[in-house]
Motif scaffolding. Sequence first.
Motif, short mmCIF file in Angstrom:
data_model
loop_
_atom_site.label_atom_id
_atom_site.label_comp_id
_atom_site.label_asym_id
_atom_site.label_seq_id
_atom_site.Cartn_x
_atom_site.Cartn_y
_atom_site.Cartn_z
N ARG A 1 0.78 5.40 0.11
CA ARG A 1 0.15 6.59 0.49
C ARG A 1 0.88 7.79 -0.36
NH1 ARG A 1 -3.19 5.81 4.73
NH2 ARG A 1 -2.92 3.60 5.86
N GLU B 1 -5.45 12.30 0.82
CA GLU B 1 -4.47 11.66 0.44
C GLU B 1 -4.66 10.57 -0.92
OE1 GLU B 1 -2.28 9.63 3.19
OE2 GLU B 1 -3.90 7.82 3.18
N THR C 1 -8.05 12.26 5.17
CA THR C 1 -7.29 11.92 6.19
C THR C 1 -7.29 12.50 7.48
OG1 THR C 1 -5.57 13.37 5.33
CG2 THR C 1 -5.31 11.22 4.63
N GLN D 1 -3.08 0.42 -3.88
CA GLN D 1 -2.75 -0.98 -3.24
C GLN D 1 -2.28 -1.89 -4.61
OE1 GLN D 1 -5.33 -2.89 -0.43
NE2 GLN D 1 -5.41 -4.49 -1.41
N ARG E 1 -4.08 6.79 -2.24
CA ARG E 1 -3.86 5.51 -1.77
C ARG E 1 -3.91 4.44 -2.72
NH1 ARG E 1 -6.57 4.12 4.04
NH2 ARG E 1 -6.04 6.47 4.14
N ILE F 1 0.79 -1.12 -0.20
CA ILE F 1 0.14 -0.05 -0.11
C ILE F 1 0.81 1.19 0.07
CG2 ILE F 1 -1.78 1.22 1.31
CD1 ILE F 1 -2.61 -1.35 2.50
#
Length: 249
Positions: free
Chosen positions: A192, A201, A225, A205, A203, A190
């Motif tokens: 960020r 933010e 966030t 994966q 993110r 992951i």
Amino acid sequence: MNPSRASHVSRAALTVLALLTAASACGDAGELRGAGPTATAVSPARLWPDLPAASSPAWDYGEAETETVKGVTVPGDDIHKVDPVAVVRAEIAAHADMYTADNSPYTGTATGMAACGRNGGAGTGACPVLKAYYRDLTGDGRDDMTLGFRLLPGNETAVRVYTFQRHRLVQIMANDDAVTAVELAGRAVIIRSPSQIPGYEYRAQWTWDADQKAMLLTRDEFLRTGKPERALSSPAASSPAASSSASAR
């Protein structure tokens, strides 16, 4: 009614009263309460049902791209014995257009590699190579290596994952971006990244796919966030190679 029986009835009545009181007290403390009306479920509405099928694939995020690392081998395919600095040097040698050729965007990374080994290995001193981490991300029972290094000049970080396939060291994931944090969760990586919008933010994966023999971008989110504080400078403005970056953005 004899005294003995009256005594039994009295005790029974007190017992029932005590149980009722206890039940009432429990109900006051933890009884179910309504949370308000439930929204009615609405099925998805398909737009433009007559829209013709796409003639080309969607935007390429670099998924399913792998690359064999040349010149790096270790006995027994033990990835813990692989030198992260040697792996980054092999990438620099294989991609001169990015690191060493005229007008290359990341010449600072190639120059900074001179500090690796002289003033310490990965993760020390001025060496742009970060500490390597090990976890089984492919599910074969053997650790894989997650490696990062700074892309200089600029504020981007390269994140790579390597594994052994048929006695060859293979890069199974590559992502270059402005990075605030990297996490390993199960068999996923992951990443960020900061946003220009304060309090949010990106993110992304990446997850191992056994059919593609690579890690695929399985989730790309834009998340809140916390309380907005201040705007961040644009990664595109501070990075000389944002246009050529293999970014998940």
